[in-house]
Structures are given as C-alpha cells and as structure tokens.
Design an enzyme around this catalytic site. Sequence first.
Site, mmCIF file in Angstrom:
data_model
loop_
_atom_site.group_PDB
_atom_site.id
_atom_site.type_symbol
_atom_site.label_atom_id
_atom_site.label_comp_id
_atom_site.label_asym_id
_atom_site.label_seq_id
_atom_site.Cartn_x
_atom_site.Cartn_y
_atom_site.Cartn_z
ATOM 1 N N VAL A 128 76.809 3.517 56.606
ATOM 2 C CA VAL A 128 75.639 3.929 57.379
ATOM 3 C C VAL A 128 76.060 4.910 58.474
ATOM 4 O O VAL A 128 75.365 5.901 58.742
ATOM 5 C CB VAL A 128 74.936 2.692 57.981
ATOM 6 N N TYR A 129 77.205 4.635 59.092
ATOM 7 C CA TYR A 129 77.729 5.519 60.135
ATOM 8 C C TYR A 129 77.976 6.919 59.585
ATOM 9 O O TYR A 129 77.587 7.922 60.206
ATOM 10 C CB TYR A 129 79.018 4.915 60.688
ATOM 11 N N LEU A 130 78.615 7.010 58.434
ATOM 12 C CA LEU A 130 78.911 8.324 57.853
ATOM 13 C C LEU A 130 77.636 9.070 57.480
ATOM 14 O O LEU A 130 77.566 10.295 57.624
ATOM 15 C CB LEU A 130 79.826 8.171 56.632
ATOM 16 N N LYS A 133 76.168 10.304 60.891
ATOM 17 C CA LYS A 133 76.912 11.466 61.389
ATOM 18 C C LYS A 133 76.632 12.698 60.530
ATOM 19 O O LYS A 133 76.489 13.813 61.047
ATOM 20 C CB LYS A 133 78.411 11.177 61.413
#
Length: 218
Positions: A128-130, A133
């Site tokens: 989810v972070y990638l 970003k």
Amino acid sequence: MRIVIAGGHGQIALRLERLLSARGDEVAGIIRRAEQGDDLRAAGAEPVVCDLESATEEEVAGLLRGADAAVFAAGAGPGSGVDRKDTVDRGAAVLFADAAARAGVRRHVVVSSMGADPEHPGDDVFDVYLRAKGAADAYVRAHRGLDWTILRPGMLTNDAGTGLVRLEAATGRGPVPRDDVAAVLAELVDTPATAGLTLELISGSTPVSVAVKSVAGN
C-alpha cells in the site's frame, strides 16, 4: 536560499537541515508536534508546526511563500497503518505540491521510494505504501506549476555516509546511508537542471556532487 522541508523531524530531513544550514541556507522544517522543535533548532532549522493531514492548501501555501525551494520528506512511518499511507504518503505529498505551486515556489524535490508505483500489486502495508508513493509521484510529475525532481533511494541505513553514490534513472536495488541521501538532496535542491528527472539512488563509487552534475547534464 530559503528552503522549506515537509516532514522536518524525519531522519533524512534532520540530516538535510544540518547540511543546508551549515552552507548558509535559511531552512524551515514543517513538523506535527511543537515538542519536536528543539531537534530542528539544533540542526539549524526553524520549526514550523503544521499538520499536513488536516491543513488546507492555503495554510500550507502561506508557509511556503517567499521560499526558493520546497522538499517533501514527510512519511507516515513504518509503524503506521494503511489509512495513513494514503493520508500522508499520498495525500500530504499532493497537498504540499499544490501549495508550493500556489505560493509560486517552483523548485520542488520529493523523497520517494525505490519501487514506488501506483499499480504496485499486493495487500501488505508496504505494498500500500509503494502504491501511495507511486500515486504521489505521478501527481507531482504531471504538475505544470513545478520544476520537480523525484529521488527514490534504495534500502536506507544509518551507516556513516561515504559521499560515494550511484545516481541514475535506474540503479537496481541496494542500500544507501541516510547521510548520503541527505547530501544528494542538498545538491539537487541547488541544481535546477535536474528538474523533470526521477532518479534512483544507492551507494556507489561516484562523489555526490559529480553524480548530480552528471545526471543534470542528461
């Protein structure tokens, strides 16, 4: 130069603040909590309290007016959940970009992550972070009001910096000390010829200033 850094209490941001203030720049760091201010002052930066998850674009633009450059180095952090990946790693980055453009601050440097991709598969928090970003990077790259550079470091370490890096459009995976990431950011802020570039960064054999000048010539 006057430089405003979002995420001013982050590990990379504090290192960057020390470098910029040591070379004579005027630095302001945006922080969420007033008690973080002493750490910024020790690094030579002016602390500015503002929560980028709840602030308006105009409020943030007010903090940016008069700056020569803006650096987005904020992040929800490794202990945060899925929701804050969207509100900070994507949402705050979008807000900061819009606010910078509104304030007339064209030079815009983003600390992203290697592997950032709005279409990245998977359901883990890091996936989810990638995606968050990647979505933020895509938004900044499409922003006509900014002279942006996006930096995507490899695996961050707290090893002492060597001042030797590999900085290219695609480096492949590898580690890089936070010291060296900050050194590259300091050079990028001062090198507008890198505008329009998305760059990966790992440890290497090229001095930081040489590496930045090399990509600026491409």
